[in-house]
Design a protein around this motif. Structure first.
Motif, PDB file in Angstrom:
ATOM      1  N   GLU A 163      23.576  62.456  31.302  1.00 28.07           N
ATOM      2  CA  GLU A 163      22.917  62.131  32.563  1.00 28.07           C
ATOM      3  C   GLU A 163      21.568  62.848  32.599  1.00 28.07           C
ATOM      4  OE1 GLU A 163      25.262  62.721  36.073  1.00 28.07           O
ATOM      5  OE2 GLU A 163      23.536  62.363  37.373  1.00 28.07           O
ATOM      6  N   VAL A 164      20.488  62.069  32.643  1.00 24.54           N
ATOM      7  CA  VAL A 164      19.136  62.640  32.628  1.00 24.54           C
ATOM      8  C   VAL A 164      18.287  61.906  33.665  1.00 24.54           C
ATOM      9  CG1 VAL A 164      17.118  63.195  31.203  1.00 24.54           C
ATOM     10  CG2 VAL A 164      19.372  63.005  30.117  1.00 24.54           C
ATOM     11  N   SER A 165      17.484  62.657  34.403  1.00 29.04           N
ATOM     12  CA  SER A 165      16.590  62.058  35.403  1.00 29.04           C
ATOM     13  C   SER A 165      15.175  61.971  34.843  1.00 29.04           C
ATOM     14  CB  SER A 165      16.589  62.930  36.665  1.00 29.04           C
ATOM     15  OG  SER A 165      15.449  62.629  37.452  1.00 29.04           O
ATOM     16  N   ILE A 166      14.599  60.786  34.868  1.00 28.76           N
ATOM     17  CA  ILE A 166      13.220  60.661  34.358  1.00 28.76           C
ATOM     18  C   ILE A 166      12.257  61.388  35.286  1.00 28.76           C
ATOM     19  CG2 ILE A 166      12.477  58.484  35.500  1.00 28.76           C
ATOM     20  CD1 ILE A 166      11.452  57.711  32.580  1.00 28.76           C
ATOM     21  N   GLU A 167      12.590  61.443  36.591  1.00 24.35           N
ATOM     22  CA  GLU A 167      11.690  62.055  37.572  1.00 24.35           C
ATOM     23  C   GLU A 167      11.771  63.578  37.538  1.00 24.35           C
ATOM     24  OE1 GLU A 167      14.081  59.877  38.260  1.00 24.35           O
ATOM     25  OE2 GLU A 167      13.268  58.116  39.285  1.00 24.35           O
ATOM     26  N   ARG A 168      12.955  64.112  37.297  1.00 22.54           N
ATOM     27  CA  ARG A 168      13.124  65.566  37.378  1.00 22.54           C
ATOM     28  C   ARG A 168      13.050  66.244  36.008  1.00 22.54           C
ATOM     29  NH1 ARG A 168      14.682  66.768  42.606  1.00 22.54           N
ATOM     30  NH2 ARG A 168      15.517  64.970  43.728  1.00 22.54           N
ATOM     31  N   GLU A 169      13.245  65.463  34.919  1.00 25.93           N
ATOM     32  CA  GLU A 169      13.277  66.076  33.600  1.00 25.93           C
ATOM     33  C   GLU A 169      12.220  65.492  32.655  1.00 25.93           C
ATOM     34  OE1 GLU A 169      17.863  65.576  34.110  1.00 25.93           O
ATOM     35  OE2 GLU A 169      17.549  66.842  32.352  1.00 25.93           O
ATOM     36  N   THR A 170      12.306  64.188  32.378  1.00 23.41           N
ATOM     37  CA  THR A 170      11.464  63.609  31.324  1.00 23.41           C
ATOM     38  C   THR A 170       9.975  63.674  31.676  1.00 23.41           C
ATOM     39  OG1 THR A 170      13.308  62.083  31.032  1.00 23.41           O
ATOM     40  CG2 THR A 170      11.320  61.643  29.750  1.00 23.41           C
ATOM     41  N   PHE A 171       9.582  63.132  32.840  1.00 24.13           N
ATOM     42  CA  PHE A 171       8.147  63.107  33.178  1.00 24.13           C
ATOM     43  C   PHE A 171       7.576  64.515  33.353  1.00 24.13           C
ATOM     44  CE2 PHE A 171       8.359  58.489  34.950  1.00 24.13           C
ATOM     45  CZ  PHE A 171       8.078  57.984  33.688  1.00 24.13           C
ATOM     46  N   PRO A 172       8.256  65.426  34.099  1.00 24.72           N
ATOM     47  CA  PRO A 172       7.673  66.771  34.222  1.00 24.72           C
ATOM     48  C   PRO A 172       7.429  67.422  32.860  1.00 24.72           C
ATOM     49  CG  PRO A 172       9.428  66.490  35.825  1.00 24.72           C
ATOM     50  CD  PRO A 172       9.452  65.265  34.940  1.00 24.72           C
ATOM     51  N   ARG A 173       8.307  67.152  31.882  1.00 21.28           N
ATOM     52  CA  ARG A 173       8.101  67.751  30.548  1.00 21.28           C
ATOM     53  C   ARG A 173       6.957  67.081  29.804  1.00 21.28           C
ATOM     54  NH1 ARG A 173      14.217  68.063  29.187  1.00 21.28           N
ATOM     55  NH2 ARG A 173      14.652  69.603  30.797  1.00 21.28           N
ATOM     56  N   MET A 174       6.818  65.769  29.999  1.00 14.21           N
ATOM     57  CA  MET A 174       5.747  65.050  29.283  1.00 14.21           C
ATOM     58  C   MET A 174       4.360  65.504  29.712  1.00 14.21           C
ATOM     59  SD  MET A 174       7.154  61.159  28.978  1.00 14.21           S
ATOM     60  CE  MET A 174       5.683  60.541  28.166  1.00 14.21           C
ATOM     61  N   VAL A 175       4.276  66.026  30.947  1.00 15.29           N
ATOM     62  CA  VAL A 175       2.981  66.506  31.446  1.00 15.29           C
ATOM     63  C   VAL A 175       2.411  67.580  30.514  1.00 15.29           C
ATOM     64  CG1 VAL A 175       1.933  67.824  33.337  1.00 15.29           C
ATOM     65  CG2 VAL A 175       3.509  65.935  33.842  1.00 15.29           C
ATOM     66  N   GLU A 176       3.320  68.311  29.853  1.00 14.97           N
ATOM     67  CA  GLU A 176       2.866  69.403  28.967  1.00 14.97           C
ATOM     68  C   GLU A 176       2.189  68.898  27.697  1.00 14.97           C
ATOM     69  OE1 GLU A 176       6.481  71.632  28.492  1.00 14.97           O
ATOM     70  OE2 GLU A 176       6.652  71.819  30.678  1.00 14.97           O
ATOM     71  N   THR A 177       2.413  67.615  27.349  1.00 19.05           N
ATOM     72  CA  THR A 177       1.760  67.055  26.149  1.00 19.05           C
ATOM     73  C   THR A 177       0.496  66.326  26.576  1.00 19.05           C
ATOM     74  OG1 THR A 177       3.955  66.694  25.211  1.00 19.05           O
ATOM     75  CG2 THR A 177       2.105  65.604  24.109  1.00 19.05           C
ATOM     76  N   ARG A 178      -0.657  66.854  26.181  1.00 18.77           N
ATOM     77  CA  ARG A 178      -1.952  66.288  26.570  1.00 18.77           C
ATOM     78  C   ARG A 178      -2.055  64.812  26.153  1.00 18.77           C
ATOM     79  NH1 ARG A 178      -7.144  68.071  28.464  1.00 18.77           N
ATOM     80  NH2 ARG A 178      -7.330  66.163  29.655  1.00 18.77           N
ATOM     81  N   GLY A 179      -2.406  63.944  27.096  1.00 23.39           N
ATOM     82  CA  GLY A 179      -2.647  62.540  26.776  1.00 23.39           C
ATOM     83  C   GLY A 179      -1.407  61.660  26.760  1.00 23.39           C
ATOM     84  N   ALA A 180      -0.225  62.275  27.007  1.00 24.84           N
ATOM     85  CA  ALA A 180       1.014  61.480  26.893  1.00 24.84           C
ATOM     86  C   ALA A 180       1.273  60.616  28.125  1.00 24.84           C
ATOM     87  CB  ALA A 180       2.206  62.406  26.647  1.00 24.84           C
ATOM     88  N   LEU A 181       0.874  61.123  29.304  1.00 15.91           N
ATOM     89  CA  LEU A 181       1.305  60.485  30.549  1.00 15.91           C
ATOM     90  C   LEU A 181       0.095  60.138  31.419  1.00 15.91           C
ATOM     91  CD1 LEU A 181       3.969  59.801  31.968  1.00 15.91           C
ATOM     92  CD2 LEU A 181       4.021  62.115  32.896  1.00 15.91           C
ATOM     93  N   ALA A 206      16.681  58.354  33.538  1.00 13.50           N
ATOM     94  CA  ALA A 206      16.278  58.384  32.118  1.00 13.50           C
ATOM     95  C   ALA A 206      17.458  58.038  31.212  1.00 13.50           C
ATOM     96  CB  ALA A 206      15.714  59.757  31.753  1.00 13.50           C
ATOM     97  N   GLY A 207      18.631  58.592  31.510  1.00 11.88           N
ATOM     98  CA  GLY A 207      19.822  58.276  30.708  1.00 11.88           C
ATOM     99  C   GLY A 207      20.093  56.775  30.716  1.00 11.88           C
ATOM    100  N   GLY A 208      19.906  56.145  31.878  1.00 12.34           N
ATOM    101  CA  GLY A 208      20.107  54.702  31.993  1.00 12.34           C
ATOM    102  C   GLY A 208      19.102  53.931  31.149  1.00 12.34           C
ATOM    103  N   ILE A 209      17.842  54.378  31.168  1.00 14.90           N
ATOM    104  CA  ILE A 209      16.804  53.707  30.361  1.00 14.90           C
ATOM    105  C   ILE A 209      17.138  53.844  28.872  1.00 14.90           C
ATOM    106  CG2 ILE A 209      14.380  53.774  29.663  1.00 14.90           C
ATOM    107  CD1 ILE A 209      13.774  54.827  32.554  1.00 14.90           C
TER     108      ILE A 209
END
Ligand code: GDD
Ligand code: MG
Length: 374
Positions: A188-206, A86-89
């Motif tokens: 340093e942020v991981s999209i797989e371990r941080e960003t996506f798991p958190r986005m699951v909490e927002t209905r309709g985001a992912l 995620a940090g790289g993106i």
């Protein structure tokens, strides 16, 4: 449309090849993986690619001296320390204001990206993840969804047997720029371990776009060899490599090659430009890079010899990879997913099974190499 390619990993599971060549530039059947990926992106309307990297950046720049490939303009976002996926993106996406595509830089796929983008638009998600199905999901990001495709969990590399589904993150995303606001800058942020798991909490985001089309992560010795077998079997395109011609049943060549009339070809083989195959050799489901030389009576089976490798007479290479410009003396036997590093020099009668040989002609060649587990 723009795409960010994550190509900053050190490719530890493919060491020692990746000590000298970054994983995305390793050839798959004599064409750099990244060139194959760029051609696929171009065929779906991508015209600008930002390479997100930090590991061996100069090798990339030298590989594309004109700063473009197949109609795609290339830009580089070079991290001075690894920022994670995620940090790289986030770092590579400065200035992006429209939805864009992100790809892991080690996935071969025939995904219909155009259809995936349409799916993304139709669902109005902030992010859409391409899912593929695998036998053992534990080595991947596991992604359970509702029937309509909305993602309800993201579990990166669960313990064996613990995955709730065999549909996994296949490493291609469509992202709205709003996703970038969820990633803190310069960390340093991981999209797989941080960003996506958190986005699951927002209905309709992912949302997830599931497809059973061809898909392979080339990041291990086993799958790197598998990618070659797939290329030879015609699963990556009509010819195993650009410009290859089938000169006799099962034998594909690129440009001028020299193959002794007593050499035998079994299965399907690809022989690169300027390669030479001596008398009495057997090539069985083998890929020979440009300028490879095979001494008389050698046998190369289900293996990949990279550019400029030289194999001594009566040597045997099975289920293995020999790096660029490496030299094997006569009567050498290399088997069971051995990887020989670039320019290594193996004395006659050496036997290696499942080993990793350091790059360079050094007496330290047999010191074990640390191979990542990912
Ligand atoms: N720019 C940058 N910076 N890129 C990175 C970094 C970094 O710090 N770390 C890794 N990458 C790049 C790698 O070069 C690779 O192209 C991609 O990110 C994914 O890293 P891998 O090391 O190949 O991850 P993986 O194969 O174990 O898992 C990933 O891919 C699977 C599919 O093949 C994850 O995305 C999984 O969720 C997914 O299932
Ligand atoms: Mg990978």
């Amino acid at each position: 449309m723009k795409a960010v390619l994550l190509v900053g990993g050190a490719g530890t599971r493919l060491r020692p090849l990746t000590l000298t060549t970054p994983k995305p530039l390793l050839p798959i059947a004599n064409q750099a993986f990244l060139e194959r990926q760029l051609s696929w992106l171009a065929s779906h309307g991508i015209d600008e690619v930002i390479l997100s990297l930090g590991y061996l950046p100069d090798v990339f720049v030298e590989h594309f001296p004109g700063g473009s490939y197949g109609g795609i303009r290339l830009r580089y976002a070079v991290e001075d320390h690894p920022l994670g996926t995620a940090g790289g993106i986030r770092f590579a996406s400065e200035g992006i204001t429209e939805r864009f595509v992100v790809c892991n830089g080690d996935v071969l796929t025939a995904l219909d990206l155009t259809a995936m983008i349409e799916f993304h638009d139709a669902h109005g998600a902030a992010a859409t993840i391409y899912l593929s199905r695998v036998v053992d999901p534990s080595a991947f990001g596991v992604v359970p969804t509702r029937a309509d495709g909305e993602v309800i969990g993201f579990i990166e590399k669960p313990p064996p047997g613990a995955a709730p589904t065999d549909w996994i993150n296949a490493g291609t995303y469509v992202l709205e720029p709003s996703v970038l606001d969820r990633i803190p800058p310069r960390l340093e942020v991981s999209i797989e371990r941080e960003t996506f798991p958190r986005m699951v909490e927002t209905r309709g985001a992912l949302y997830a776009y599931a497809s059973d089309t061809y898909w392979l992560d080339i990041g291990t010795c086993e799958t790197y060899l598998e990618a070659h077998a797939d290329a030879l079997a015609g699963r990556l395109g009509q010819t195993p490599a650009p410009g290859a011609r089938e000169v006799s049943p099962g034998l594909w060549t690129q440009g001028d090659v020299s193959i002794d009339s007593t050499a035998r070809v079994e299965g399907t083989c690809l022989v690169g430009m300027g390669a030479g195959v001596g008398s009495g050799c057997v090539l069985a489901d083998a890929v020979l890079g440009p300028r490879v030389e095979i001494g008389e009576g050698a046998r190369i089976e289900r293996s990949v010899l990279l550019e400029g490798a030289r194999i001594g007479g009566a040597s045997v290479v099975t289920d293995s990879v020999v790096g660029p410009d490496a030299r094997l003396g006569s009567h050498v036997v290399v088997t069971d997913q051995t990887i020989v590093g670039a320019s290594a020099d193996l004395p006659p009668h050496t036997r290696i099974s499942g080993g990793r040989v350091r790059p360079g002609p050094t007496a330290e060649a047999y010191r074990p190499i640390e191979v990542g587990k990912g």
